[in-house]
Design a protein around this motif. Structure first.
Motif, PDB file in Angstrom:
ATOM      1  N   TYR A  48     -24.032  14.647  86.433  1.00 44.28           N
ATOM      2  CA  TYR A  48     -23.653  16.020  86.097  1.00 44.28           C
ATOM      3  C   TYR A  48     -23.559  16.151  84.581  1.00 44.28           C
ATOM      4  CZ  TYR A  48     -22.184  16.069  90.983  1.00 44.28           C
ATOM      5  OH  TYR A  48     -22.161  15.964  92.354  1.00 44.28           O
ATOM      6  N   LEU A  49     -24.065  17.289  84.092  1.00 38.25           N
ATOM      7  CA  LEU A  49     -23.965  17.606  82.670  1.00 38.25           C
ATOM      8  C   LEU A  49     -23.644  19.074  82.517  1.00 38.25           C
ATOM      9  CD1 LEU A  49     -27.035  15.964  80.818  1.00 38.25           C
ATOM     10  CD2 LEU A  49     -24.614  15.477  80.454  1.00 38.25           C
ATOM     11  N   VAL A  50     -22.766  19.358  81.565  1.00 42.51           N
ATOM     12  CA  VAL A  50     -22.501  20.752  81.204  1.00 42.51           C
ATOM     13  C   VAL A  50     -22.760  20.879  79.712  1.00 42.51           C
ATOM     14  CG1 VAL A  50     -20.829  22.628  81.134  1.00 42.51           C
ATOM     15  CG2 VAL A  50     -20.766  20.991  83.022  1.00 42.51           C
ATOM     16  N   LYS A  51     -23.641  21.789  79.341  1.00 41.95           N
ATOM     17  CA  LYS A  51     -24.011  21.969  77.937  1.00 41.95           C
ATOM     18  C   LYS A  51     -23.921  23.444  77.570  1.00 41.95           C
ATOM     19  CE  LYS A  51     -25.061  17.677  77.123  1.00 41.95           C
ATOM     20  NZ  LYS A  51     -24.336  16.886  76.102  1.00 41.95           N
ATOM     21  N   ARG A  52     -23.827  23.674  76.270  1.00 38.13           N
ATOM     22  CA  ARG A  52     -23.740  25.049  75.784  1.00 38.13           C
ATOM     23  C   ARG A  52     -25.127  25.569  75.419  1.00 38.13           C
ATOM     24  NH1 ARG A  52     -18.739  26.745  75.304  1.00 38.13           N
ATOM     25  NH2 ARG A  52     -17.047  25.249  75.004  1.00 38.13           N
ATOM     26  N   THR A  53     -25.296  26.855  75.537  1.00 43.39           N
ATOM     27  CA  THR A  53     -26.542  27.507  75.133  1.00 43.39           C
ATOM     28  C   THR A  53     -26.874  27.136  73.689  1.00 43.39           C
ATOM     29  OG1 THR A  53     -26.053  29.363  76.601  1.00 43.39           O
ATOM     30  CG2 THR A  53     -27.682  29.735  74.876  1.00 43.39           C
ATOM     31  N   GLY A  54     -28.127  26.756  73.492  1.00 43.92           N
ATOM     32  CA  GLY A  54     -28.594  26.417  72.162  1.00 43.92           C
ATOM     33  C   GLY A  54     -28.506  24.936  71.822  1.00 43.92           C
ATOM     34  N   GLU A  55     -27.794  24.169  72.631  1.00 45.17           N
ATOM     35  CA  GLU A  55     -27.693  22.729  72.374  1.00 45.17           C
ATOM     36  C   GLU A  55     -29.014  22.042  72.682  1.00 45.17           C
ATOM     37  OE1 GLU A  55     -23.533  21.819  74.355  1.00 45.17           O
ATOM     38  OE2 GLU A  55     -24.288  20.070  73.264  1.00 45.17           O
ATOM     39  N   LYS A  56     -29.257  20.930  72.016  1.00 46.84           N
ATOM     40  CA  LYS A  56     -30.386  20.063  72.359  1.00 46.84           C
ATOM     41  C   LYS A  56     -29.879  19.062  73.395  1.00 46.84           C
ATOM     42  CE  LYS A  56     -34.187  17.589  70.144  1.00 46.84           C
ATOM     43  NZ  LYS A  56     -34.831  17.249  68.862  1.00 46.84           N
ATOM     44  N   VAL A  57     -30.599  18.955  74.507  1.00 49.73           N
ATOM     45  CA  VAL A  57     -30.137  18.143  75.631  1.00 49.73           C
ATOM     46  C   VAL A  57     -31.159  17.060  75.937  1.00 49.73           C
ATOM     47  CG1 VAL A  57     -29.423  18.181  78.058  1.00 49.73           C
ATOM     48  CG2 VAL A  57     -28.959  20.162  76.596  1.00 49.73           C
ATOM     49  N   PHE A  58     -30.664  15.863  76.155  1.00 51.62           N
ATOM     50  CA  PHE A  58     -31.521  14.731  76.515  1.00 51.62           C
ATOM     51  C   PHE A  58     -31.163  14.252  77.922  1.00 51.62           C
ATOM     52  CE2 PHE A  58     -33.471  13.754  72.429  1.00 51.62           C
ATOM     53  CZ  PHE A  58     -32.628  14.398  71.545  1.00 51.62           C
ATOM     54  N   LEU A  59     -32.165  14.193  78.784  1.00 49.66           N
ATOM     55  CA  LEU A  59     -32.002  13.592  80.101  1.00 49.66           C
ATOM     56  C   LEU A  59     -32.836  12.320  80.130  1.00 49.66           C
ATOM     57  CD1 LEU A  59     -32.299  16.715  82.455  1.00 49.66           C
ATOM     58  CD2 LEU A  59     -30.288  15.801  81.322  1.00 49.66           C
ATOM     59  N   GLU A  60     -32.165  11.222  80.507  1.00 50.47           N
ATOM     60  CA  GLU A  60     -32.830   9.926  80.454  1.00 50.47           C
ATOM     61  C   GLU A  60     -33.117   9.405  81.854  1.00 50.47           C
ATOM     62  OE1 GLU A  60     -32.388   9.836  76.230  1.00 50.47           O
ATOM     63  OE2 GLU A  60     -33.644   8.681  77.603  1.00 50.47           O
ATOM     64  N   CYS A  61     -34.238   8.708  81.964  1.00 46.86           N
ATOM     65  CA  CYS A  61     -34.638   8.139  83.249  1.00 46.86           C
ATOM     66  C   CYS A  61     -35.231   6.760  82.995  1.00 46.86           C
ATOM     67  CB  CYS A  61     -35.670   9.036  83.916  1.00 46.86           C
ATOM     68  SG  CYS A  61     -36.350   8.385  85.455  1.00 46.86           S
ATOM     69  N   VAL A  62     -34.798   5.793  83.788  1.00 44.75           N
ATOM     70  CA  VAL A  62     -35.294   4.425  83.658  1.00 44.75           C
ATOM     71  C   VAL A  62     -35.729   3.918  85.027  1.00 44.75           C
ATOM     72  CG1 VAL A  62     -34.715   2.056  83.031  1.00 44.75           C
ATOM     73  CG2 VAL A  62     -33.777   3.958  81.693  1.00 44.75           C
ATOM     74  N   SER A 100     -37.942  10.275  78.941  1.00 44.25           N
ATOM     75  CA  SER A 100     -36.865  11.198  78.579  1.00 44.25           C
ATOM     76  C   SER A 100     -37.343  12.640  78.621  1.00 44.25           C
ATOM     77  CB  SER A 100     -36.365  10.882  77.166  1.00 44.25           C
ATOM     78  OG  SER A 100     -35.945   9.539  77.087  1.00 44.25           O
ATOM     79  N   LEU A 101     -36.494  13.488  79.129  1.00 46.60           N
ATOM     80  CA  LEU A 101     -36.756  14.934  79.121  1.00 46.60           C
ATOM     81  C   LEU A 101     -35.822  15.561  78.090  1.00 46.60           C
ATOM     82  CD1 LEU A 101     -38.194  17.369  80.545  1.00 46.60           C
ATOM     83  CD2 LEU A 101     -36.137  17.534  81.966  1.00 46.60           C
ATOM     84  N   ILE A 102     -36.403  16.404  77.244  1.00 48.70           N
ATOM     85  CA  ILE A 102     -35.639  17.018  76.155  1.00 48.70           C
ATOM     86  C   ILE A 102     -35.692  18.544  76.303  1.00 48.70           C
ATOM     87  CG2 ILE A 102     -35.410  17.212  73.639  1.00 48.70           C
ATOM     88  CD1 ILE A 102     -37.289  14.505  73.796  1.00 48.70           C
ATOM     89  N   LEU A 103     -34.513  19.124  76.296  1.00 48.36           N
ATOM     90  CA  LEU A 103     -34.426  20.589  76.231  1.00 48.36           C
ATOM     91  C   LEU A 103     -34.121  20.920  74.780  1.00 48.36           C
ATOM     92  CD1 LEU A 103     -33.703  19.707  79.225  1.00 48.36           C
ATOM     93  CD2 LEU A 103     -32.492  21.896  79.373  1.00 48.36           C
ATOM     94  N   GLU A 104     -35.080  21.499  74.097  1.00 49.61           N
ATOM     95  CA  GLU A 104     -34.967  21.687  72.656  1.00 49.61           C
ATOM     96  C   GLU A 104     -33.812  22.608  72.287  1.00 49.61           C
ATOM     97  OE1 GLU A 104     -36.629  20.014  70.477  1.00 49.61           O
ATOM     98  OE2 GLU A 104     -38.114  19.081  71.779  1.00 49.61           O
ATOM     99  N   SER A 105     -33.633  23.647  73.063  1.00 46.13           N
ATOM    100  CA  SER A 105     -32.533  24.595  72.835  1.00 46.13           C
ATOM    101  C   SER A 105     -32.154  25.156  74.194  1.00 46.13           C
ATOM    102  CB  SER A 105     -32.987  25.701  71.888  1.00 46.13           C
ATOM    103  OG  SER A 105     -31.964  26.665  71.716  1.00 46.13           O
ATOM    104  N   ALA A 106     -31.144  24.559  74.788  1.00 46.26           N
ATOM    105  CA  ALA A 106     -30.823  24.870  76.188  1.00 46.26           C
ATOM    106  C   ALA A 106     -30.513  26.356  76.378  1.00 46.26           C
ATOM    107  CB  ALA A 106     -29.641  24.026  76.637  1.00 46.26           C
ATOM    108  N   SER A 107     -30.996  26.869  77.504  1.00 46.75           N
ATOM    109  CA  SER A 107     -30.700  28.255  77.871  1.00 46.75           C
ATOM    110  C   SER A 107     -30.158  28.289  79.297  1.00 46.75           C
ATOM    111  CB  SER A 107     -31.959  29.117  77.763  1.00 46.75           C
ATOM    112  OG  SER A 107     -32.926  28.679  78.690  1.00 46.75           O
ATOM    113  N   THR A 108     -29.495  29.379  79.632  1.00 48.77           N
ATOM    114  CA  THR A 108     -28.851  29.450  80.947  1.00 48.77           C
ATOM    115  C   THR A 108     -29.866  29.363  82.088  1.00 48.77           C
ATOM    116  OG1 THR A 108     -28.860  31.860  80.792  1.00 48.77           O
ATOM    117  CG2 THR A 108     -26.842  30.722  80.113  1.00 48.77           C
TER     118      THR A 108
END
Lengths: 112, 109
Positions: free
Chosen positions: A10-24, A75-83
């Motif tokens: 689970y992750l909670v992030k704010r709008t506009g944040e850069k988000v990294f999701l990692e997978c191995v 890795s999946l990157i959300l450059e600027s998270a949106s709702t």
């Protein structure tokens, strides 16, 4: 036993944040995938990679980027998270094209 | 364009009744077709693939190239079959695995 591990459940992030999701993955698989899973829409492919540093866009790449510097990590990157990126994200890997894909447990991302 | 269509969002069946989940696809070449299943609070996993021609947990699926279909069938549904089922397609030498929207199966006693 193949293991695909996603770094967060689970992750909670704010709008506009850069988000990294990692997978191995630990089975030396060539292919790795990122999907998002939404009710009524199924799994939609965001990006996939068939080799280190190689990537292909899926059906919904807008707003996302990926990185594969090592074979086992994607890795999946959300450059600027949106709702509208609030979703369940699934990572998967497969040995080659057309072989069984193994999935991670998923990351439930909420963007507020 | 490649496409996988699962027309039913929800299938509700009684225990012991037959169940059939429909899957239609569009792809210009020879595809590899799969059924994946996700049980409650578990990760998505492969149920069966057409090339193996196996019966898994009593389920079978036949690839009909003329009708471009890959329907999943089980003659007698069990309560433990309640899950979300996804049909998926991959083209040979292509690598991209494309899924349908999924069918939720609920088996009631």
């Amino acid at each position: 036993d193949v293991k695909v591990t996603q770094s967060s459940r689970y992750l909670v992030k704010r709008t506009g944040e850069k988000v990294f999701l990692e997978c191995v993955q630990d089975m030396d698989h060539e292919n790795m995938f990122w999907y998002r899973q939404d009710p009524g829409l199924g799994l939609r492919l965001i990006y996939f990679s068939y080799d280190v540093k190689m990537k292909e866009k899926g059906d919904i790449p807008e707003g996302y980027s990926v990185s594969r510097e090592k074979k086992e990590r994607f890795s999946l990157i959300l450059e600027s998270a949106s709702t509208n990126q609030t979703s369940m994200y699934l990572c998967a890997s497969s040995l080659t094209a057309n072989t069984e894909a193994f999935f991670g447990q998923g990351t439930r991302l909420t963007v507020v | 364009a490649q496409r996988v269509t699962q027309p039913e969002k929800l299938l509700s069946v009684f225990k012991g009744a037959p169940v059939e989940l429909k899957c239609n696809y569009s792809y210009s070449g020879s595809p590899e077709l799969f059924w994946y299943v996700q049980y409650s609070r578990q990760r998505l996993q492969l149920l069966l693939r057409h090339i193996s021609r196996e019966s898994i947990k009593g389920f079978t699926a036949d690839l009909n190239k003329g009708e471009t279909s890959f329907h999943l069938k089980k003659p007698f549904a069990q309560e433990e079959d309640s899950a979300m089922y996804y049909c998926a397609l991959s083209g040979w030498g292509w690598g991209k695995l494309q899924f349908g929207a999924g069918t939720q199966v609920v088996v009631t006693p």
